[in-house]
Scaffold this motif. Sequence first.
Motif, mmCIF file in Angstrom:
data_model
loop_
_atom_site.group_PDB
_atom_site.id
_atom_site.type_symbol
_atom_site.label_atom_id
_atom_site.label_comp_id
_atom_site.label_asym_id
_atom_site.label_seq_id
_atom_site.Cartn_x
_atom_site.Cartn_y
_atom_site.Cartn_z
ATOM 1 N N ASN A 22 0.856 -1.175 0.000
ATOM 2 C CA ASN A 22 0.000 0.000 0.000
ATOM 3 C C ASN A 22 0.900 1.235 0.000
ATOM 4 N N ASN A 23 0.542 2.253 -0.728
ATOM 5 C CA ASN A 23 1.386 3.450 -0.742
ATOM 6 C C ASN A 23 0.819 4.569 0.132
ATOM 7 N N SER A 24 0.074 4.202 1.171
ATOM 8 C CA SER A 24 -0.454 5.209 2.091
ATOM 9 C C SER A 24 0.504 5.387 3.270
ATOM 10 N N SER A 25 0.278 6.419 4.031
ATOM 11 C CA SER A 25 1.120 6.679 5.205
ATOM 12 C C SER A 25 0.821 5.721 6.356
ATOM 13 N N GLU A 26 -0.198 4.897 6.203
ATOM 14 C CA GLU A 26 -0.591 3.964 7.260
ATOM 15 C C GLU A 26 0.242 2.688 7.272
ATOM 16 N N GLY A 27 1.152 2.555 6.341
ATOM 17 C CA GLY A 27 2.005 1.379 6.298
ATOM 18 C C GLY A 27 1.744 0.557 5.052
ATOM 19 N N SER A 65 2.567 -6.487 6.987
ATOM 20 C CA SER A 65 2.929 -6.236 8.384
ATOM 21 C C SER A 65 2.889 -7.510 9.204
ATOM 22 N N SER A 111 3.022 2.380 -5.697
ATOM 23 C CA SER A 111 3.186 3.546 -6.557
ATOM 24 C C SER A 111 3.957 3.252 -7.845
#
Length: 162
Positions: free
Chosen positions: A121-126, A132, A152
Amino acid sequence: MNSSFFDRGIVRKFLVIMDNSPEFLNALHYAATRAAKTGGGVEVLAIITPQDQTHWLGVAEKMREEARETIEGNFQIYSNWMKDELKLEAELVIREGEKATEVLNQISEDKEVGVLVLGANNSSEGPGPLISQLVSRDGGNLPIPVTIVPGSMTKERIEAVS
């Protein structure tokens, strides 16, 4: 002693976990392109997660059946693309259970799987819950390497690095 990468036998397949995310498409594109270039194969693993407790057995069974039909229909689209564009046959495996556990079970049971390919995922949430879980819980004990494809990345960049 844990089995090592070299104990797994012929390393021929890239394992990709199917879901509805754009990251899956990047991971699949990377795995298929890499497999085509190296003479390998692609195994797509779809995992049906158990639904919350339902008191209606027939409803739960119908939901599983619908999930399987959706998975098979989506896989057919991806499979056709791999055949047409890359002359590559892909394999579909459907399992039921908790995602990280079923990924590890599949790797353990199919000795031809040599690389796990995941889309981040390219979000700031990891990078995403599956990455994870696997890296934090089992990263040091995985019997195969893991390739993480950034969400991305463009199609052209994926093709260039695979």
